[in-house]
Design a protein around this motif. Structure first.
Motif, PDB file in Angstrom:
ATOM      1  N   ALA A  32       0.827  -1.200   0.000  1.00  0.00           N
ATOM      2  CA  ALA A  32       0.000   0.000   0.000  1.00  0.00           C
ATOM      3  C   ALA A  32       0.866   1.256   0.000  1.00  0.00           C
ATOM      4  CB  ALA A  32      -0.909  -0.003   1.215  1.00  0.00           C
ATOM      5  N   CYS A  33       0.358   2.292  -0.651  1.00  0.00           N
ATOM      6  CA  CYS A  33       1.016   3.595  -0.644  1.00  0.00           C
ATOM      7  C   CYS A  33      -0.065   4.660  -0.573  1.00  0.00           C
ATOM      8  CB  CYS A  33       1.909   3.775  -1.867  1.00  0.00           C
ATOM      9  SG  CYS A  33       1.040   3.687  -3.436  1.00  0.00           S
ATOM     10  N   LYS A  34       0.319   5.864  -0.199  1.00  0.00           N
ATOM     11  CA  LYS A  34      -0.678   6.914   0.022  1.00  0.00           C
ATOM     12  C   LYS A  34      -0.685   7.988  -1.062  1.00  0.00           C
ATOM     13  CE  LYS A  34      -0.815   6.341   4.983  1.00  0.00           C
ATOM     14  NZ  LYS A  34      -0.667   6.940   6.286  1.00  0.00           N
ATOM     15  N   THR A  35       0.462   8.389  -1.547  1.00  0.00           N
ATOM     16  CA  THR A  35       0.550   9.508  -2.474  1.00  0.00           C
ATOM     17  C   THR A  35       0.548   9.009  -3.912  1.00  0.00           C
ATOM     18  OG1 THR A  35       1.882  10.668  -0.833  1.00  0.00           O
ATOM     19  CG2 THR A  35       1.852  11.579  -3.051  1.00  0.00           C
ATOM     20  N   ALA A  36      -0.575   9.218  -4.600  1.00  0.00           N
ATOM     21  CA  ALA A  36      -0.682   8.781  -5.995  1.00  0.00           C
ATOM     22  C   ALA A  36       0.403   9.456  -6.838  1.00  0.00           C
ATOM     23  CB  ALA A  36      -2.051   9.109  -6.551  1.00  0.00           C
ATOM     24  N   ASN A  37       0.955   8.712  -7.764  1.00  0.00           N
ATOM     25  CA  ASN A  37       1.999   9.157  -8.702  1.00  0.00           C
ATOM     26  C   ASN A  37       3.361   9.366  -8.037  1.00  0.00           C
ATOM     27  OD1 ASN A  37       0.232   9.099 -10.944  1.00  0.00           O
ATOM     28  ND2 ASN A  37      -0.543  11.107 -10.376  1.00  0.00           N
ATOM     29  N   ALA A  38       3.505   8.971  -6.774  1.00  0.00           N
ATOM     30  CA  ALA A  38       4.830   9.029  -6.147  1.00  0.00           C
ATOM     31  C   ALA A  38       5.724   8.012  -6.855  1.00  0.00           C
ATOM     32  CB  ALA A  38       4.724   8.707  -4.658  1.00  0.00           C
ATOM     33  N   LYS A  39       7.012   8.296  -6.922  1.00  0.00           N
ATOM     34  CA  LYS A  39       7.960   7.420  -7.613  1.00  0.00           C
ATOM     35  C   LYS A  39       9.038   6.960  -6.652  1.00  0.00           C
ATOM     36  CE  LYS A  39       7.273   9.787 -12.011  1.00  0.00           C
ATOM     37  NZ  LYS A  39       7.896  10.551 -13.086  1.00  0.00           N
ATOM     38  N   ALA A  40       9.518   5.753  -6.891  1.00  0.00           N
ATOM     39  CA  ALA A  40      10.628   5.220  -6.102  1.00  0.00           C
ATOM     40  C   ALA A  40      11.391   4.234  -6.968  1.00  0.00           C
ATOM     41  CB  ALA A  40      10.106   4.537  -4.849  1.00  0.00           C
ATOM     42  N   THR A  41      12.658   4.048  -6.669  1.00  0.00           N
ATOM     43  CA  THR A  41      13.493   3.084  -7.384  1.00  0.00           C
ATOM     44  C   THR A  41      14.148   2.165  -6.364  1.00  0.00           C
ATOM     45  OG1 THR A  41      13.952   4.715  -9.112  1.00  0.00           O
ATOM     46  CG2 THR A  41      15.409   2.806  -9.002  1.00  0.00           C
ATOM     47  N   ILE A  42      13.977   0.869  -6.583  1.00  0.00           N
ATOM     48  CA  ILE A  42      14.597  -0.138  -5.708  1.00  0.00           C
ATOM     49  C   ILE A  42      15.255  -1.172  -6.601  1.00  0.00           C
ATOM     50  CG2 ILE A  42      14.120  -2.049  -4.127  1.00  0.00           C
ATOM     51  CD1 ILE A  42      13.919   0.481  -2.687  1.00  0.00           C
TER      52      ILE A  42
END
Length: 149
Positions: A32-42
């Motif tokens: 789950a995540c809260k901020t739509a369109n947030a980006k992350a790289t793993i």
């Protein structure tokens, strides 16, 4: 003094543990995540906070960026397939209207029949190709959007 330093260290550890960055949240696709369109790289994979297109009543979760790209390709392919089917229907209507023309000579009717046959064969090939591409795009989308892969 030792008690005060111990308290500061304990508070620091608690505060650091309580803060969750997008990168930490994205360590598992489907989380789950809260901020739509947030980006992350793993691990070299890009994640977006979005609704997963293959999940019914989806909430925002971390999805691999390729999921949304492949979903767009699938939708575009589906639209193109529908358009080609419409074009085939229009072609059939046009040839039927021409066939109804009583002023056509026998030679013109033969040419029209061959043109109709060739046109339908072409449209059927195009439709079959789009149908195959749409099925492939759906499989790619389903794989790209499966949480945990």
């Amino acid at each position: 003094m030792i008690r005060r330093n111990g308290l500061i260290i304990a508070m620091t550890v608690l505060l650091i543990g309580a803060v969750v960055s997008p990168a930490q949240a994205a360590n598992k696709s489907g989380a789950a995540c809260k901020t739509a369109n947030a980006k992350a790289t793993i691990g070299g994979k890009q994640y977006l906070c979005a609704k997963n297109p293959i999940v019914v009543n989806a909430k925002t979760t971390w999805v691999v960026a390729g999921c949304l790209t492949s979903d767009a390709a699938y939708k575009k392919g589906t639209e193109q397939l529908a358009e080609e089917k419409i074009k085939r229907g229009v072609f059939l209507g046009q040839t039927a209207a021409t066939e109804a023309d009583q002023t056509l000579s026998a030679a013109d009717r033969e040419i029209l029949a061959q043109t109709k046959k060739d046109g339908l064969k072409l449209y059927d090939t195009i439709i079959n190709t789009y149908n195959t591409l749409t099925k492939m795009n759906k499989q790619v989308r389903d794989l790209a959007c499966t949480p945990g892969l």
